[in-house]
Design a protein around this motif. Structure first.
Motif, PDB file in Angstrom:
ATOM      1  N   VAL A 154      49.695  75.920  17.707  1.00 24.55           N
ATOM      2  CA  VAL A 154      49.218  75.499  16.380  1.00 24.55           C
ATOM      3  C   VAL A 154      50.039  74.304  15.890  1.00 24.55           C
ATOM      4  O   VAL A 154      49.496  73.309  15.408  1.00 24.55           O
ATOM      5  CB  VAL A 154      49.304  76.683  15.369  1.00 24.55           C
ATOM      6  N   LYS A 155      51.353  74.383  16.036  1.00 22.37           N
ATOM      7  CA  LYS A 155      52.239  73.292  15.593  1.00 22.37           C
ATOM      8  C   LYS A 155      51.896  71.993  16.326  1.00 22.37           C
ATOM      9  O   LYS A 155      51.831  70.920  15.755  1.00 22.37           O
ATOM     10  CB  LYS A 155      53.695  73.655  15.900  1.00 22.37           C
ATOM     11  N   GLU A 156      51.677  72.115  17.635  1.00 25.13           N
ATOM     12  CA  GLU A 156      51.385  70.945  18.470  1.00 25.13           C
ATOM     13  C   GLU A 156      50.044  70.326  18.052  1.00 25.13           C
ATOM     14  O   GLU A 156      49.912  69.105  18.000  1.00 25.13           O
ATOM     15  CB  GLU A 156      51.347  71.396  19.942  1.00 25.13           C
ATOM     16  N   ILE A 157      49.077  71.177  17.743  1.00 25.18           N
ATOM     17  CA  ILE A 157      47.767  70.672  17.299  1.00 25.18           C
ATOM     18  C   ILE A 157      47.941  69.935  15.966  1.00 25.18           C
ATOM     19  O   ILE A 157      47.391  68.853  15.767  1.00 25.18           O
ATOM     20  CB  ILE A 157      46.745  71.838  17.165  1.00 25.18           C
ATOM     21  N   GLU A 158      48.734  70.507  15.079  1.00 28.17           N
ATOM     22  CA  GLU A 158      48.961  69.859  13.780  1.00 28.17           C
ATOM     23  C   GLU A 158      49.642  68.508  13.971  1.00 28.17           C
ATOM     24  O   GLU A 158      49.296  67.534  13.316  1.00 28.17           O
ATOM     25  CB  GLU A 158      49.814  70.758  12.869  1.00 28.17           C
ATOM     26  N   LYS A 159      50.588  68.438  14.903  1.00 21.73           N
ATOM     27  CA  LYS A 159      51.292  67.167  15.184  1.00 21.73           C
ATOM     28  C   LYS A 159      50.318  66.108  15.651  1.00 21.73           C
ATOM     29  O   LYS A 159      50.365  64.960  15.247  1.00 21.73           O
ATOM     30  CB  LYS A 159      52.301  67.404  16.328  1.00 21.73           C
ATOM     31  N   GLY A 160      49.384  66.562  16.539  1.00 21.69           N
ATOM     32  CA  GLY A 160      48.451  65.605  17.157  1.00 21.69           C
ATOM     33  C   GLY A 160      47.354  65.168  16.236  1.00 21.69           C
ATOM     34  O   GLY A 160      46.675  64.173  16.502  1.00 21.69           O
TER      35      GLY A 160
ATOM     36  N   MET B 130      43.607  87.780  22.098  1.00 26.24           N
ATOM     37  CA  MET B 130      42.540  87.334  21.199  1.00 26.24           C
ATOM     38  C   MET B 130      43.107  86.901  19.847  1.00 26.24           C
ATOM     39  O   MET B 130      42.705  85.882  19.286  1.00 26.24           O
ATOM     40  CB  MET B 130      41.488  88.434  21.028  1.00 26.24           C
ATOM     41  N   ASP B 131      44.055  87.676  19.301  1.00 24.63           N
ATOM     42  CA  ASP B 131      44.683  87.290  18.023  1.00 24.63           C
ATOM     43  C   ASP B 131      45.308  85.903  18.136  1.00 24.63           C
ATOM     44  O   ASP B 131      45.159  85.062  17.246  1.00 24.63           O
ATOM     45  CB  ASP B 131      45.800  88.282  17.645  1.00 24.63           C
ATOM     46  N   ALA B 132      46.014  85.680  19.253  1.00 29.75           N
ATOM     47  CA  ALA B 132      46.660  84.375  19.458  1.00 29.75           C
ATOM     48  C   ALA B 132      45.600  83.273  19.495  1.00 29.75           C
ATOM     49  O   ALA B 132      45.752  82.201  18.887  1.00 29.75           O
ATOM     50  CB  ALA B 132      47.463  84.398  20.758  1.00 29.75           C
ATOM     51  N   CYS B 133      44.515  83.561  20.181  1.00 29.20           N
ATOM     52  CA  CYS B 133      43.444  82.580  20.355  1.00 29.20           C
ATOM     53  C   CYS B 133      42.768  82.269  19.017  1.00 29.20           C
ATOM     54  O   CYS B 133      42.521  81.097  18.675  1.00 29.20           O
ATOM     55  CB  CYS B 133      42.448  83.161  21.360  1.00 29.20           C
ATOM     56  N   LEU B 134      42.492  83.322  18.228  1.00 30.01           N
ATOM     57  CA  LEU B 134      41.809  83.109  16.939  1.00 30.01           C
ATOM     58  C   LEU B 134      42.708  82.325  15.980  1.00 30.01           C
ATOM     59  O   LEU B 134      42.235  81.513  15.197  1.00 30.01           O
ATOM     60  CB  LEU B 134      41.388  84.445  16.326  1.00 30.01           C
ATOM     61  N   LYS B 135      44.004  82.577  16.082  1.00 27.87           N
ATOM     62  CA  LYS B 135      44.941  81.829  15.238  1.00 27.87           C
ATOM     63  C   LYS B 135      44.821  80.327  15.532  1.00 27.87           C
ATOM     64  O   LYS B 135      44.760  79.499  14.630  1.00 27.87           O
ATOM     65  CB  LYS B 135      46.365  82.309  15.528  1.00 27.87           C
ATOM     66  N   VAL B 136      44.771  80.014  16.819  1.00 26.34           N
ATOM     67  CA  VAL B 136      44.639  78.602  17.218  1.00 26.34           C
ATOM     68  C   VAL B 136      43.303  78.036  16.713  1.00 26.34           C
ATOM     69  O   VAL B 136      43.254  76.971  16.100  1.00 26.34           O
ATOM     70  CB  VAL B 136      44.745  78.461  18.761  1.00 26.34           C
TER      71      VAL B 136
ATOM     72  N   ALA C  99      51.137  69.814  26.399  1.00 29.24           N
ATOM     73  CA  ALA C  99      52.383  69.305  25.795  1.00 29.24           C
ATOM     74  C   ALA C  99      53.414  70.421  25.663  1.00 29.24           C
ATOM     75  O   ALA C  99      54.605  70.215  25.928  1.00 29.24           O
ATOM     76  CB  ALA C  99      52.067  68.695  24.430  1.00 29.24           C
ATOM     77  N   VAL C 100      52.965  71.619  25.283  1.00 27.75           N
ATOM     78  CA  VAL C 100      53.916  72.728  25.106  1.00 27.75           C
ATOM     79  C   VAL C 100      54.566  73.089  26.450  1.00 27.75           C
ATOM     80  O   VAL C 100      55.784  73.238  26.541  1.00 27.75           O
ATOM     81  CB  VAL C 100      53.208  73.952  24.466  1.00 27.75           C
ATOM     82  N   TYR C 101      53.762  73.158  27.510  1.00 26.75           N
ATOM     83  CA  TYR C 101      54.366  73.466  28.825  1.00 26.75           C
ATOM     84  C   TYR C 101      55.236  72.312  29.320  1.00 26.75           C
ATOM     85  O   TYR C 101      56.305  72.547  29.891  1.00 26.75           O
ATOM     86  CB  TYR C 101      53.283  73.821  29.849  1.00 26.75           C
TER      87      TYR C 101
END
Ligand code: ATP
Length: 329
Positions: free
Chosen positions: A322-328, A17-23, A297-299
């Protein structure tokens, strides 16, 4: 602004959940999270597995994101999750299964599982030397789930629905489900087939690419969706939605996995993909698509989480998304 009830649960629940909320927090400002508890944590605090405070929060939010819950062995335990699904009439369980890992067969199917009855109604009894469980299949619930599947197929451009049952043995219960399926699809354009559940299990292993939508009863859906998750990498890859007329709850298919809890070893993909399903439900389709694109993309870049023999932990995986989302963006 959408209000989302967040229930991390226990075991690996809080970690994924923490990982998900971060995203989600890095993706949009359009969600307000309110936290709630059920299960053993809630029992310690409120003396109830499903406290009234949580029920109230669920009723005053637009959707719920749920992590995972351990089932205690205590005999008075009644699953708060089942109570939520039944109380809020979350009658459709939707479980997409898609290939994300390079080198695997191209699978893109969705399992739609009736979520309120069948052998899961909790009517079990001992009678001396034997025990009995009731399998309930009603016309009303079967019509509702067949209509849901037809609507889902229309909206998502799905071409074929396989109705999975075992009416050659369970002539009345599964027979009713199959009969309603036939009645409802008679005038529909979508291609249909009926498959016995044992044959379906075999075909899922030998030729999973042939399936598009699988519509099935509660117990078969539970079992087949774990099998299907195994085909695309395991439980860490399997998201789900529990959908009702006016509310929905989104959760990974997996449980609390106590063997790996607290070790940063859980794969949060299923949780994050469940959040993407929630964004679709809240009509934030563009944000949902950005999450799916980032995960793909990450996989595709060769990242491997620990459950598939790699080294990427829960937190690191969230950072990569998060990084990939920022890139996109
Ligand atoms: P429940 O009865 O609560 O549904 P379960 O018996 O189906 O749980 P899970 O907790 O879902 O079991 O998981 C089974 C095993 O799969 C775990 O012990 C763990 O090793 C692995 N597993 C499940 N989810 C994940 C995940 N997100 N990441 C990595 N491994 C996982």
């Amino acid at each position: 602004m959408h209000r989302v009830c967040v229930i991390p649960g226990d075991g690996i629940g809080p970690e994924v959940m923490d990982a998900c909320l971060k995203v989600l927090e890095n993706l949009t400002d359009n969600l307000k999270f309110v936290h709630a508890e059920i299960g053993v944590n809630a029992y310690k605090k409120y003396g109830k597995y499903l406290p009234e405070e949580t029920v109230q929060l669920l009723q005053h939010t637009d959707a719920c994101l749920f992590g995972a819950l351990t089932t205690p062995s205590s005999p008075d335990y009644r699953s708060p999750l089942l109570a939520i699904r039944q109380g809020l009439k979350l009658y459709a369980n939707v479980r997409p299964v898609r290939t994300l890992l390079p080198g695997r067969p191209e699978i893109d199917m969705v399992i739609i599982r009736e979520n309120t009855e069948d052998l899961y109604v909790g009517l079990e009894e001992y009678h001396g030397s034997y025990a009995v469980a009731a399998k309930i299949v009603t016309r009303e619930a079967s019509e509702r789930i067949v209509n849901f599947a037809l609507d889902y197929a229309r909206k998502h451009g799905r071409k074929k629905i396989a109705c999975v049952h075992k009416s050659n043995v369970l002539r009345k219960t599964d027979g009713l489900f199959a009969e309603i399926f036939r009645e409802k699809v008679a005038d529909e354009e979508v291609e249909t087939e009926e498959v016995y559940v044992d044959t379906c299990a075999l075909r899922l292993v030998t030729s999973p690419e042939r399936f598009d939508v699988i519509l099935t009863l509660n117990l078969y859906g539970d079992i087949l969706s774990d099998l299907a998750a195994g085909l695309v990498g395991g439980l860490g890859f399997a998201p789900s939605a529990n959908i009702g007329e006016s509310y929905a709850m989104f959760e990974p298919v997996h449980g609390s996995a106590p063997d790996i809890a607290g070790k940063d070893a859980a794969n949060p993909t299923a949780m994050i993909l469940s959040a993407a399903m929630m964004l679709d439900y809240l009509k934030m389709e563009e944000e949902a698509a950005r999450i799916r694109k980032a995960i793909a993309a990450v996989y595709a870049s060769g990242v491997k989480t620990r459950d598939i023999g790699g080294e990427t932990g829960t937190k690191k995986f969230a950072d990569l998304i998060v990084k990939e989302i920022e890139k996109g963006s």
